[in-house]
Design an enzyme around this catalytic site. Structure first.
Site, PDB file in Angstrom:
ATOM      1  N   GLU A 106       0.838  -1.201   0.000  1.00  0.00           N
ATOM      2  CA  GLU A 106       0.000   0.000   0.000  1.00  0.00           C
ATOM      3  C   GLU A 106       0.872   1.249   0.000  1.00  0.00           C
ATOM      4  O   GLU A 106       1.913   1.279   0.655  1.00  0.00           O
ATOM      5  CB  GLU A 106      -0.883  -0.042   1.260  1.00  0.00           C
ATOM      6  CG  GLU A 106      -1.918   1.045   1.342  1.00  0.00           C
ATOM      7  CD  GLU A 106      -2.877   0.858   2.533  1.00  0.00           C
ATOM      8  OE1 GLU A 106      -3.218  -0.280   2.895  1.00  0.00           O
ATOM      9  OE2 GLU A 106      -3.259   1.894   3.111  1.00  0.00           O
ATOM     10  N   ASP A 108       0.208   5.316   0.588  1.00  0.00           N
ATOM     11  CA  ASP A 108      -0.879   6.186   1.065  1.00  0.00           C
ATOM     12  C   ASP A 108      -0.598   7.664   1.061  1.00  0.00           C
ATOM     13  O   ASP A 108       0.443   8.086   1.567  1.00  0.00           O
ATOM     14  CB  ASP A 108      -1.120   5.924   2.574  1.00  0.00           C
ATOM     15  CG  ASP A 108      -1.803   4.630   2.850  1.00  0.00           C
ATOM     16  OD1 ASP A 108      -2.468   4.114   1.970  1.00  0.00           O
ATOM     17  OD2 ASP A 108      -1.660   4.146   3.993  1.00  0.00           O
ATOM     18  N   GLU A 110      -2.956  10.661   2.829  1.00  0.00           N
ATOM     19  CA  GLU A 110      -4.194  10.962   3.552  1.00  0.00           C
ATOM     20  C   GLU A 110      -4.156  12.426   3.956  1.00  0.00           C
ATOM     21  O   GLU A 110      -3.116  12.932   4.364  1.00  0.00           O
ATOM     22  CB  GLU A 110      -4.326  10.098   4.822  1.00  0.00           C
ATOM     23  CG  GLU A 110      -4.577   8.643   4.518  1.00  0.00           C
ATOM     24  CD  GLU A 110      -4.866   7.823   5.777  1.00  0.00           C
ATOM     25  OE1 GLU A 110      -5.091   8.396   6.857  1.00  0.00           O
ATOM     26  OE2 GLU A 110      -4.832   6.592   5.653  1.00  0.00           O
ATOM     27  N   HIS A 123      -0.598  13.110   5.446  1.00  0.00           N
ATOM     28  CA  HIS A 123      -0.056  11.920   6.080  1.00  0.00           C
ATOM     29  C   HIS A 123       0.346  10.951   4.963  1.00  0.00           C
ATOM     30  O   HIS A 123      -0.413  10.753   4.026  1.00  0.00           O
ATOM     31  CB  HIS A 123      -1.191  11.351   6.946  1.00  0.00           C
ATOM     32  CG  HIS A 123      -0.917  10.062   7.609  1.00  0.00           C
ATOM     33  ND1 HIS A 123      -0.513   9.999   8.926  1.00  0.00           N
ATOM     34  CD2 HIS A 123      -1.015   8.793   7.170  1.00  0.00           C
ATOM     35  CE1 HIS A 123      -0.367   8.720   9.265  1.00  0.00           C
ATOM     36  NE2 HIS A 123      -0.670   7.972   8.232  1.00  0.00           N
ATOM     37  N   THR A 124       1.541  10.362   5.050  1.00  0.00           N
ATOM     38  CA  THR A 124       1.962   9.372   4.045  1.00  0.00           C
ATOM     39  C   THR A 124       2.425   8.106   4.749  1.00  0.00           C
ATOM     40  O   THR A 124       2.893   8.154   5.886  1.00  0.00           O
ATOM     41  CB  THR A 124       3.131   9.891   3.169  1.00  0.00           C
ATOM     42  OG1 THR A 124       4.283  10.109   3.992  1.00  0.00           O
ATOM     43  CG2 THR A 124       2.769  11.179   2.455  1.00  0.00           C
ATOM     44  N   ASP A 133       3.628   1.182   9.365  1.00  0.00           N
ATOM     45  CA  ASP A 133       4.409   1.880  10.412  1.00  0.00           C
ATOM     46  C   ASP A 133       5.549   2.695   9.823  1.00  0.00           C
ATOM     47  O   ASP A 133       6.638   2.732  10.377  1.00  0.00           O
ATOM     48  CB  ASP A 133       4.993   0.878  11.431  1.00  0.00           C
ATOM     49  CG  ASP A 133       3.904   0.094  12.139  1.00  0.00           C
ATOM     50  OD1 ASP A 133       2.797   0.655  12.321  1.00  0.00           O
ATOM     51  OD2 ASP A 133       4.141  -1.078  12.495  1.00  0.00           O
ATOM     52  N   GLU A 135       5.228   6.133   8.767  1.00  0.00           N
ATOM     53  CA  GLU A 135       4.540   7.398   8.542  1.00  0.00           C
ATOM     54  C   GLU A 135       5.503   8.576   8.423  1.00  0.00           C
ATOM     55  O   GLU A 135       6.454   8.682   9.192  1.00  0.00           O
ATOM     56  CB  GLU A 135       3.584   7.694   9.702  1.00  0.00           C
ATOM     57  CG  GLU A 135       2.487   6.672   9.916  1.00  0.00           C
ATOM     58  CD  GLU A 135       2.908   5.490  10.778  1.00  0.00           C
ATOM     59  OE1 GLU A 135       4.092   5.411  11.164  1.00  0.00           O
ATOM     60  OE2 GLU A 135       2.037   4.644  11.061  1.00  0.00           O
ATOM     61  N   ASP A 199     -12.452  10.389  15.836  1.00  0.00           N
ATOM     62  CA  ASP A 199     -11.918   9.734  17.030  1.00  0.00           C
ATOM     63  C   ASP A 199     -10.394   9.863  17.120  1.00  0.00           C
ATOM     64  O   ASP A 199      -9.826   9.623  18.159  1.00  0.00           O
ATOM     65  CB  ASP A 199     -12.350   8.257  17.079  1.00  0.00           C
ATOM     66  CG  ASP A 199     -12.063   7.517  15.784  1.00  0.00           C
ATOM     67  OD1 ASP A 199     -11.904   8.169  14.726  1.00  0.00           O
ATOM     68  OD2 ASP A 199     -11.980   6.278  15.828  1.00  0.00           O
ATOM     69  N   TRP A 200      -9.710  10.238  15.993  1.00  0.00           N
ATOM     70  CA  TRP A 200      -8.242  10.393  16.083  1.00  0.00           C
ATOM     71  C   TRP A 200      -7.637  11.497  15.230  1.00  0.00           C
ATOM     72  O   TRP A 200      -6.557  11.993  15.534  1.00  0.00           O
ATOM     73  CB  TRP A 200      -7.541   9.067  15.732  1.00  0.00           C
ATOM     74  CG  TRP A 200      -7.809   8.598  14.308  1.00  0.00           C
ATOM     75  CD1 TRP A 200      -8.850   7.804  13.913  1.00  0.00           C
ATOM     76  CD2 TRP A 200      -7.070   8.906  13.124  1.00  0.00           C
ATOM     77  NE1 TRP A 200      -8.795   7.604  12.557  1.00  0.00           N
ATOM     78  CE2 TRP A 200      -7.711   8.255  12.050  1.00  0.00           C
ATOM     79  CE3 TRP A 200      -5.908   9.667  12.868  1.00  0.00           C
ATOM     80  CZ2 TRP A 200      -7.244   8.352  10.727  1.00  0.00           C
ATOM     81  CZ3 TRP A 200      -5.445   9.752  11.554  1.00  0.00           C
ATOM     82  CH2 TRP A 200      -6.114   9.101  10.502  1.00  0.00           C
ATOM     83  N   GLY A 204      -5.496  14.266  17.826  1.00  0.00           N
ATOM     84  CA  GLY A 204      -5.679  12.996  18.519  1.00  0.00           C
ATOM     85  C   GLY A 204      -7.116  12.757  18.972  1.00  0.00           C
ATOM     86  O   GLY A 204      -7.354  12.016  19.916  1.00  0.00           O
ATOM     87  N   ARG A 275       9.078   5.271  19.735  1.00  0.00           N
ATOM     88  CA  ARG A 275       8.282   4.236  19.097  1.00  0.00           C
ATOM     89  C   ARG A 275       9.069   2.962  18.810  1.00  0.00           C
ATOM     90  O   ARG A 275       8.494   1.910  18.617  1.00  0.00           O
ATOM     91  CB  ARG A 275       7.784   4.800  17.763  1.00  0.00           C
ATOM     92  CG  ARG A 275       6.321   4.622  17.605  1.00  0.00           C
ATOM     93  CD  ARG A 275       5.907   5.283  16.349  1.00  0.00           C
ATOM     94  NE  ARG A 275       5.419   4.310  15.393  1.00  0.00           N
ATOM     95  CZ  ARG A 275       5.110   4.626  14.152  1.00  0.00           C
ATOM     96  NH1 ARG A 275       5.295   5.849  13.720  1.00  0.00           N
ATOM     97  NH2 ARG A 275       4.641   3.705  13.362  1.00  0.00           N
TER      98      ARG A 275
END
Ligand code: NAG
Length: 287
Positions: A106, A108, A110, A123-124, A133, A135, A199-200, A204, A275
């Site tokens: 994928e 992305d 966004e 967002h990619t 994971d 981003e 919701d996010w 957040g 992370r």
């Protein structure tokens, strides 16, 4: 590229016939209904004009979406988007390539909406064999709701390049030699949608969608795909003559990529040490 076995003569015939089809229907780039299917949203997604404009909208009951008729194994996808204006907080507009199956690939884009006057987040992410994971997020150097801008994904054997109005914002290199999975054998389709993610999405989840502003509408036009179209289990209609298949960033593009990364990148998984307590993903050492 031994896997691309289509003969030059086949390519020429294909090229010739697609040129003729384009002449017949006057303007190929404009005819979105030739290339895209509205897939969900119960009337909330609409082709407008003569199929030169597509609108996706979201209200409290549902979002909407479309997908490309073709699947591609490598490709260069361009489309112009004009995002939801005003208070778009809580809404997410997506534009991405995705394969099917449980270990999917994928790529992305966004677009996370925001309160009036506050900036969108772009967002990619890149998934290889079901693992994402990766981003990176960006601000834009223009208002994406005022006009149409071109958002492109170049996917070839060397790398994946995300660009906006021809300026590369992210490059994900093929680092298979370092053991990083790279999308290369699952055909992908283009998908796009608008949905509620309050919701996010905005701070957040602190900022909720203001449904009194609904419907929220994003516009799409000028879809262009130069790709190896997947048909009967193999890629066809592309090969040695397709410059994009071999393209890499030239020094000027690399300079622009660095400019974006230095001035507009707001999140990079490769610098988020919290992370990855076990150490950063392998590609972070090389990207
Ligand atoms: C919305 O705007 C605020 C204030 O500038 C910012 O902190 C936030 O990251 C923006 N984007 C999103 C998606 O919340």
């Amino acid at each position: 590229m031994a896997s691309f076995s289509c003969k030059p003569s086949d390519q020429f015939t294909l090229l010739l016939s697609s040129v003729m089809v384009c002449l017949l229907i006057a303007s190929c780039a404009g005819q979105l209904n030739q290339k895209l299917d509205i897939t969900w949203g119960d009337g909330r997604a609409k082709m407008l004009g003569n199929g030169e404009l597509l609108a996706l909208s979201l209200d409290k009951a549902s979002g909407s979406g479309f997908q490309s008729k073709n699947e591609y194994l490598y490709g260069k996808i361009d489309m112009q988007l004009k995002l939801v204006p005003g208070n778009s907080a809580g809404t997410v507009t997506t534009y991405y390539l995705k394969s099917s199956g449980s270990s999917w690939d994928e790529i992305d884009f966004e677009f996370l909406g925001n309160l009036t006057g506050d900036p969108y987040t772009v967002h990619t992410n890149v998934y290889g064999q079901g693992k994402g994971d990766r981003e990176q997020q960006f601000r834009l150097w223009f208002d994406p709701t005022a006009n149409f801008h071109t958002y492109s994904i170049l996917w070839n054997p060397r790398s994946i390049v995300f660009s906006i109005d021809g300026t590369p914002i992210r490059e994900f290199k093929n680092l298979e030699s370092f053991g990083v999975p790279f999308p290369k054998n699952q055909p992908m389709r283009l998908y796009s949608s608008i949905w509620n993610a309050d919701d996010w999405a905005t701070r957040g989840g602190l900022v909720k969608t203001d449904w009194s502003q609904a419907p929220f509408t994003a516009f799409f036009r000028n879809f262009n795909a130069e790709g190896c179209i997947w048909s009967l289990g193999k890629p066809s209609a592309c090969g040695a003559h397709d410059a994009w298949l071999w393209q890499k960033l030239d020094p000027n593009n690399l300079k622009r990529l660095r400019w974006v990364q230095q001035n507009y990148m707001i999140y990079n998984y490769c610098t988020d040490a919290r992370r990855f307590p076990q150490g950063f993903p392998k590609e972070c050492a090389v990207q």
